[in-house]
Design a protein around this motif. Sequence first.
Motif: not given
Length: 187
Positions: A82-89, A102-109, A128-133, A142-146
């Motif tokens: 649901k509603c993907i924003g950004n991806i990082t490793f 308003s969520k971040v998740s780690r993808l498991t194996s 504008t009220q969401t995670i910006g990156g 993990l840096w989260i722009i809230q």
Amino acid sequence: VGYSHPVSGFVIKYDENGNQLFVIPIPPGHSIQELVVDREDNIYAIAVNYNNIEPVPYNRIDRLYKWNNNGNLLAGFPLDIKCIGNITFDENNNVWISHEYSKVSRLTSLNTLQEFTIGNQTPILDYTQTIGGIATDQEGYLWIIQNMQGKILFFPTTNPQQTNINDLEYGELPDIEKYLPEGVQAF
């Protein structure tokens, strides 16, 4: 290279001489928003799904694709999220995504999401009220722009314990001074 158009989209890989290696078609109505490569040369793509936008855009089901270096879709993908924003490793090549505003998740194996909630979960009125990156650093954070709280949150990527992150007190904060340009002070 990711190319998106309402009628058709593609992921195209070229070699260092500009020769086309393969073309992967993306379903109509899906728009590639982010394209990244991990340390094992797997290709990830976030595709916003404009086919299923309901009266409120935060109900759309987007797709996370993963292909190997030869362009073959890997088992278990694409994932509907649901509603993907950004991806990082992170430094261990773990995949982190922001989603549902308003969520971040780690993808498991096992291709499942270990979910962490950001903020106080008041109703989301607009983007504008969401995670910006999101981004990761070499220190294991993990840096989260809230956007909702106007903060940058730091979250340890190694052995995270809490599932609700809504203030800077969680985990040890990195020495952010070393990330700032000369003459800029943290407050």
